[in-house]
Write a protein that holds these residues in place. Structure first.
Motif, PDB file in Angstrom:
ATOM      1  N   ASP A   1      11.826  -9.094 -13.122  1.00 42.76           N
ATOM      2  CA  ASP A   1      11.004  -8.362 -13.860  1.00 42.76           C
ATOM      3  C   ASP A   1       9.870  -8.881 -14.130  1.00 42.76           C
ATOM      4  N   SER A   2       9.482 -10.293 -13.372  1.00 40.99           N
ATOM      5  CA  SER A   2       8.141 -11.048 -13.617  1.00 40.99           C
ATOM      6  C   SER A   2       7.250 -10.034 -12.991  1.00 40.99           C
ATOM      7  N   ALA A   3       5.828 -10.386 -13.284  1.00 45.79           N
ATOM      8  CA  ALA A   3       4.716  -9.924 -12.772  1.00 45.79           C
ATOM      9  C   ALA A   3       4.669 -10.073 -11.110  1.00 45.79           C
ATOM     10  N   LEU A   4       4.510  -8.809 -10.522  1.00 44.18           N
ATOM     11  CA  LEU A   4       4.435  -8.648  -9.039  1.00 44.18           C
ATOM     12  C   LEU A   4       2.984  -8.459  -8.627  1.00 44.18           C
ATOM     13  N   PRO A   5       2.628  -8.977  -7.260  1.00 45.41           N
ATOM     14  CA  PRO A   5       1.414  -8.793  -6.774  1.00 45.41           C
ATOM     15  C   PRO A   5       0.998  -7.201  -7.012  1.00 45.41           C
ATOM     16  N   PRO A   6      -0.095  -6.780  -7.130  1.00 44.36           N
ATOM     17  CA  PRO A   6      -0.499  -5.399  -7.364  1.00 44.36           C
ATOM     18  C   PRO A   6       0.138  -4.283  -6.398  1.00 44.36           C
ATOM     19  N   GLN A   7       0.355  -4.776  -5.324  1.00 44.20           N
ATOM     20  CA  GLN A   7       0.675  -3.785  -3.970  1.00 44.20           C
ATOM     21  C   GLN A   7       2.057  -3.574  -4.184  1.00 44.20           C
ATOM     22  N   LEU A   8       2.910  -4.704  -4.768  1.00 42.88           N
ATOM     23  CA  LEU A   8       4.210  -4.356  -4.993  1.00 42.88           C
ATOM     24  C   LEU A   8       4.424  -4.123  -6.270  1.00 42.88           C
ATOM     25  N   ASP A   9       3.909  -3.636  -7.037  1.00 40.33           N
ATOM     26  CA  ASP A   9       4.078  -3.133  -8.523  1.00 40.33           C
ATOM     27  C   ASP A   9       4.975  -1.780  -8.584  1.00 40.33           C
ATOM     28  N   GLY A  10       6.057  -2.127  -9.112  1.00 43.36           N
ATOM     29  CA  GLY A  10       7.269  -0.863  -9.245  1.00 43.36           C
ATOM     30  C   GLY A  10       8.046  -0.830  -7.946  1.00 43.36           C
ATOM     31  N   ILE A  11       7.752  -1.756  -7.135  1.00 44.24           N
ATOM     32  CA  ILE A  11       8.554  -1.657  -5.819  1.00 44.24           C
ATOM     33  C   ILE A  11       9.970  -2.439  -6.094  1.00 44.24           C
ATOM     34  N   ARG A  12      11.027  -2.046  -5.706  1.00 47.27           N
ATOM     35  CA  ARG A  12      12.152  -3.068  -5.689  1.00 47.27           C
ATOM     36  C   ARG A  12      12.694  -3.402  -4.171  1.00 47.27           C
ATOM     37  N   GLY A  13      11.852  -2.925  -2.978  1.00 48.92           N
ATOM     38  CA  GLY A  13      12.444  -3.113  -1.654  1.00 48.92           C
ATOM     39  C   GLY A  13      11.415  -3.061  -0.985  1.00 48.92           C
ATOM     40  N   LEU A  14      11.617  -3.815   0.093  1.00 47.19           N
ATOM     41  CA  LEU A  14      10.316  -3.784   1.013  1.00 47.19           C
ATOM     42  C   LEU A  14      11.214  -3.479   2.486  1.00 47.19           C
ATOM     43  N   ILE A  15      10.572  -2.565   3.217  1.00 46.23           N
ATOM     44  CA  ILE A  15      11.181  -2.046   4.674  1.00 46.23           C
ATOM     45  C   ILE A  15      10.017  -2.042   5.492  1.00 46.23           C
ATOM     46  N   LEU A  16      10.155  -2.860   6.637  1.00 44.76           N
ATOM     47  CA  LEU A  16       9.140  -2.761   7.670  1.00 44.76           C
ATOM     48  C   LEU A  16       9.530  -2.492   9.004  1.00 44.76           C
ATOM     49  N   ASP A  17       8.516  -1.509   9.674  1.00 46.60           N
ATOM     50  CA  ASP A  17       8.776  -1.409  11.045  1.00 46.60           C
ATOM     51  C   ASP A  17       8.752  -2.635  11.845  1.00 46.60           C
ATOM     52  N   TRP A  18       9.133  -2.942  12.957  1.00 43.24           N
ATOM     53  CA  TRP A  18       9.061  -4.052  13.907  1.00 43.24           C
ATOM     54  C   TRP A  18       7.916  -4.001  14.841  1.00 43.24           C
ATOM     55  N   ASP A  19       7.985  -3.231  15.527  1.00 41.65           N
ATOM     56  CA  ASP A  19       6.984  -2.885  16.706  1.00 41.65           C
ATOM     57  C   ASP A  19       5.353  -2.765  16.308  1.00 41.65           C
ATOM     58  N   GLY A  20       4.499  -3.447  16.488  1.00 42.52           N
ATOM     59  CA  GLY A  20       3.149  -3.008  16.240  1.00 42.52           C
ATOM     60  C   GLY A  20       2.917  -3.252  14.629  1.00 42.52           C
ATOM     61  N   THR A  21       3.866  -3.564  13.627  1.00 40.75           N
ATOM     62  CA  THR A  21       3.801  -3.705  12.242  1.00 40.75           C
ATOM     63  C   THR A  21       3.976  -5.108  11.890  1.00 40.75           C
ATOM     64  N   LEU A  22       5.295  -5.584  12.311  1.00 42.38           N
ATOM     65  CA  LEU A  22       5.362  -7.139  11.893  1.00 42.38           C
ATOM     66  C   LEU A  22       4.982  -7.895  13.213  1.00 42.38           C
ATOM     67  N   ALA A  23       5.417  -7.290  14.327  1.00 44.81           N
ATOM     68  CA  ALA A  23       5.175  -8.117  15.719  1.00 44.81           C
ATOM     69  C   ALA A  23       4.142  -7.478  16.410  1.00 44.81           C
ATOM     70  N   ASP A  24       3.174  -8.263  17.045  1.00 45.12           N
ATOM     71  CA  ASP A  24       2.108  -7.689  17.954  1.00 45.12           C
ATOM     72  C   ASP A  24       2.795  -7.500  19.232  1.00 45.12           C
ATOM     73  N   THR A  25       3.591  -6.270  19.648  1.00 47.12           N
ATOM     74  CA  THR A  25       3.986  -5.970  20.717  1.00 47.12           C
ATOM     75  C   THR A  25       3.269  -5.057  21.319  1.00 47.12           C
ATOM     76  N   HIS A  26       2.250  -4.447  21.083  1.00 48.39           N
ATOM     77  CA  HIS A  26       1.922  -3.030  21.508  1.00 48.39           C
ATOM     78  C   HIS A  26       1.671  -3.238  23.151  1.00 48.39           C
ATOM     79  N   GLN A  27       0.765  -4.179  23.355  1.00 50.59           N
ATOM     80  CA  GLN A  27       0.399  -4.397  24.966  1.00 50.59           C
ATOM     81  C   GLN A  27       1.577  -4.629  25.615  1.00 50.59           C
ATOM     82  N   ALA A  28       2.489  -5.559  25.152  1.00 52.60           N
ATOM     83  CA  ALA A  28       3.273  -5.957  26.020  1.00 52.60           C
ATOM     84  C   ALA A  28       4.539  -4.581  26.311  1.00 52.60           C
ATOM     85  N   ARG A  29       4.851  -3.901  25.287  1.00 53.93           N
ATOM     86  CA  ARG A  29       5.606  -2.655  25.177  1.00 53.93           C
ATOM     87  C   ARG A  29       4.932  -1.639  26.265  1.00 53.93           C
ATOM     88  N   TYR A  30       3.687  -1.520  26.194  1.00 50.48           N
ATOM     89  CA  TYR A  30       3.027  -0.761  27.024  1.00 50.48           C
ATOM     90  C   TYR A  30       3.013  -0.980  28.436  1.00 50.48           C
TER      91      TYR A  30
END
Length: 253
Positions: A47-76
């Motif tokens: 419950d300590s201070a969070l970065p502003p973009q994570l304020d009120g957030i209790r879990g982070l969910i990321l897409d993989w392709d094109g979001t965490l990993a730069d895979t667009h050109q390879a996939r295409y």
């Protein structure tokens, strides 16, 4: 508009992650993320201070392709090559609009029928080769957000339209296998994006209500899926240097 800039990424890590094109044959091999540092036990109170973009957030969910990993050109390139024997042209603008779909759904939208299983297998094999080639790179601003979430003690998950084998191969290449409490892919749910299933399952596995999760996805179908799951949503800016709130006009094609 809420923006997370690339300046929040550690300079030395940004240099390693952005040097050279991810699809250039001359690009140097990236330095793996220090997952031991990223994933070390957090002593900060939840419950300590969070970065502003994570304020009120209790879990982070990321897409993989094109979001965490730069895979667009390879996939295409992989899908284009897999379709080549069947004389199917794949305009990149069309592919960008549909890149968030599971590959079977994407193939089903092609104007000409092709042997789905063969195309999928060929495309996956080509993409796997890229993931294991040493040229895969994380997207710095998303990695920075992941680091901030870990520093705040938030559980993190992947929610992807890609197969588990490809996601785990990519996470392993980046040294991020231990950075996530859950990895959910299209193989784990009844419906892929733009249905909310993959995001809802990821939230369930990390034990956080969907309303308290922050989802990050770069594709229209992924944004639609996260919204349908009633999550807070970020997407990547066009130049991939910032994470922004998607406009309400972003809809599934």
């Amino acid at each position: 508009m809420i923006v997370i800039s690339q300046s929040q990424f550690h300079p030395q890590e940004a240099a390693a992650a952005t040097a050279g094109s991810p699809d250039s044959p001359t690009a140097p091999s990236p330095t793996s993320v220090d997952s031991a540092t990223l994933c070390r036990p957090v002593t900060r109170a939840r419950d300590s201070a969070l970065p502003p973009q994570l304020d009120g957030i209790r879990g982070l969910i990321l897409d993989w392709d094109g979001t965490l990993a730069d895979t667009h050109q390879a996939r295409y390139r992989a899908l284009t090559q897999a379709l080549s024997p069947y004389h199917v042209a794949l305009p990149e603008t069309w592919y960008r609009q549909h890149a968030g779909l599971p590959i079977l759904d994407l193939i089903a939208l092609l104007p000409k029928p092709v042997p789905t299983a063969r195309v999928r297998a060929a495309s996956s094999q080509l993409l796997l080769h890229h993931l294991q080639s040493g040229r895969l790179r994380p997207i710095p601003v998303t990695l920075a957000l992941l680091q901030q979430a870990h520093a705040a003690g938030l559980p993190c998950a992947i929610a992807s339209s890609t197969s588990l084998s490809l996601v785990t191969a990519g996470l392993s290449a980046l040294g991020l296998l231990d950075a996530f409490q859950a990895v959910v892919t299209v193989e784990d749910v009844a419906q892929g994006k733009p249905a909310p299933d993959v995001f809802l399952e990821a939230a369930r596995r990390i034990g956080v209500p969907a309303l308290r999760c922050l989802a990050v996805d770069d594709a229209p179908d992924g944004i639609a899926a996260a919204r349908a799951a009633r999550m807070n949503v970020f997407t990547l800016s066009t130049d991939q240097t910032a994470l922004v709130r998607p406009s309400k006009e972003v809809i599934t094609p």
